[in-house]
Write a protein that holds these residues in place. Sequence first.
Motif, short mmCIF file in Angstrom:
data_model
loop_
_atom_site.label_atom_id
_atom_site.label_comp_id
_atom_site.label_asym_id
_atom_site.label_seq_id
_atom_site.Cartn_x
_atom_site.Cartn_y
_atom_site.Cartn_z
N LYS A 47 0.84 -1.19 0.00
CA LYS A 47 0.00 0.00 0.00
C LYS A 47 0.88 1.24 0.00
N LYS A 48 0.28 2.32 -0.41
CA LYS A 48 0.93 3.62 -0.36
C LYS A 48 0.10 4.50 0.57
N VAL A 49 0.77 5.34 1.37
CA VAL A 49 0.09 6.23 2.31
C VAL A 49 0.16 7.65 1.75
N PHE A 50 -0.97 8.35 1.83
CA PHE A 50 -1.10 9.71 1.31
C PHE A 50 -1.55 10.63 2.45
N GLN A 51 -0.86 11.74 2.62
CA GLN A 51 -1.28 12.74 3.60
C GLN A 51 -1.90 13.92 2.85
N TYR A 52 -3.14 14.26 3.21
CA TYR A 52 -3.87 15.35 2.57
C TYR A 52 -4.24 16.43 3.58
N ASN A 53 -4.41 17.64 3.06
CA ASN A 53 -4.95 18.77 3.82
C ASN A 53 -6.21 19.24 3.10
N VAL A 54 -7.29 19.42 3.85
CA VAL A 54 -8.51 20.00 3.31
C VAL A 54 -8.70 21.35 4.00
N THR A 55 -8.87 22.39 3.21
CA THR A 55 -9.14 23.72 3.75
C THR A 55 -10.58 24.08 3.45
N LEU A 56 -11.31 24.48 4.51
CA LEU A 56 -12.69 24.94 4.38
C LEU A 56 -12.70 26.44 4.64
N THR A 57 -13.36 27.20 3.78
CA THR A 57 -13.43 28.65 3.91
C THR A 57 -14.88 29.10 4.01
N ASN A 58 -15.15 29.92 5.02
CA ASN A 58 -16.47 30.50 5.21
C ASN A 58 -16.51 31.81 4.44
N ASN A 59 -17.16 31.81 3.29
CA ASN A 59 -17.23 33.01 2.45
C ASN A 59 -18.42 33.89 2.77
N THR A 60 -19.13 33.60 3.87
CA THR A 60 -20.29 34.40 4.24
C THR A 60 -19.86 35.55 5.15
N THR A 61 -20.81 36.37 5.52
CA THR A 61 -20.52 37.52 6.39
C THR A 61 -20.82 37.21 7.86
N GLU A 62 -21.17 35.96 8.16
CA GLU A 62 -21.46 35.56 9.53
C GLU A 62 -20.66 34.32 9.89
N PRO A 63 -20.29 34.18 11.17
CA PRO A 63 -19.56 32.98 11.58
C PRO A 63 -20.48 31.77 11.56
N ILE A 64 -19.89 30.61 11.44
CA ILE A 64 -20.64 29.36 11.56
C ILE A 64 -20.17 28.65 12.83
N ASN A 99 -16.88 18.50 12.30
CA ASN A 99 -16.03 19.13 13.31
C ASN A 99 -16.04 18.37 14.64
N LYS A 100 -14.99 18.59 15.42
CA LYS A 100 -14.95 18.17 16.81
C LYS A 100 -15.74 19.20 17.62
N ASP A 101 -16.01 18.90 18.89
CA ASP A 101 -16.75 19.85 19.73
C ASP A 101 -16.06 21.20 19.85
N TRP A 102 -14.74 21.22 19.79
CA TRP A 102 -13.97 22.43 20.08
C TRP A 102 -13.58 23.23 18.83
N ASN A 103 -13.82 22.73 17.62
CA ASN A 103 -13.35 23.47 16.43
C ASN A 103 -14.43 23.69 15.38
N GLY A 104 -15.68 23.79 15.79
CA GLY A 104 -16.76 23.98 14.82
C GLY A 104 -16.88 25.38 14.28
N GLN A 105 -16.38 26.36 15.01
CA GLN A 105 -16.57 27.75 14.57
C GLN A 105 -15.56 28.14 13.50
N ILE A 106 -16.09 28.74 12.43
CA ILE A 106 -15.25 29.36 11.39
C ILE A 106 -15.80 30.77 11.24
N GLY A 107 -14.99 31.75 11.53
CA GLY A 107 -15.41 33.14 11.43
C GLY A 107 -15.71 33.55 9.99
N ALA A 108 -16.43 34.65 9.85
CA ALA A 108 -16.74 35.18 8.52
C ALA A 108 -15.44 35.45 7.78
N GLY A 109 -15.29 34.91 6.58
CA GLY A 109 -14.09 35.11 5.78
C GLY A 109 -12.89 34.30 6.22
N ALA A 110 -13.04 33.47 7.26
CA ALA A 110 -11.91 32.70 7.79
C ALA A 110 -11.89 31.28 7.22
#
Length: 135
Positions: A47-64, A99-110
């Motif tokens: 097998k081959k192992v692959f490490q990936y990064n996924v970036t999620l961006t909140n493009n709204t004007t309100e935090p989630i 998300n985990k309990d501690w990292n669900g918030q993404i600020g507006a534009g973050a």
Amino acid sequence: ENLELDNIKIFKDTNKGGSGGDNPQIPAKELSSSITLANSWPGGDNKKVFQYNVTLTNNTTEPITSWSFDMGVSSSTKIEGMWNSNYIDTENGIITVSNKDWNGQIGAGASITIDFQLSSTEQTINPIISNAKGK
């Protein structure tokens, strides 16, 4: 824009998100996503192992306060490890990540980044991110 007509308020829905999940009064907000191959190396059992990064961006004007996305992979691809998120491997080629309990918030534009490792007998894999949304 809100309109009032004979004491009936009509609210214009400016959120272009999808379903509200547990609360249909709160529509989901779509997030933009990108996936990057950070590294790969030989693993055991051919097998081959692959490490990936996924970036999620909140493009709204309100935090989630919570987020999720689906990741499509081939049937020979398995999760070896995932950090900063929960996942459900449905074994039909779709992995649902949230998300985990501690990292669900993404600020507006973050943005936030999730890291994970996949293994496969294939020499190259192309996971596909879809349904990235937040509430």
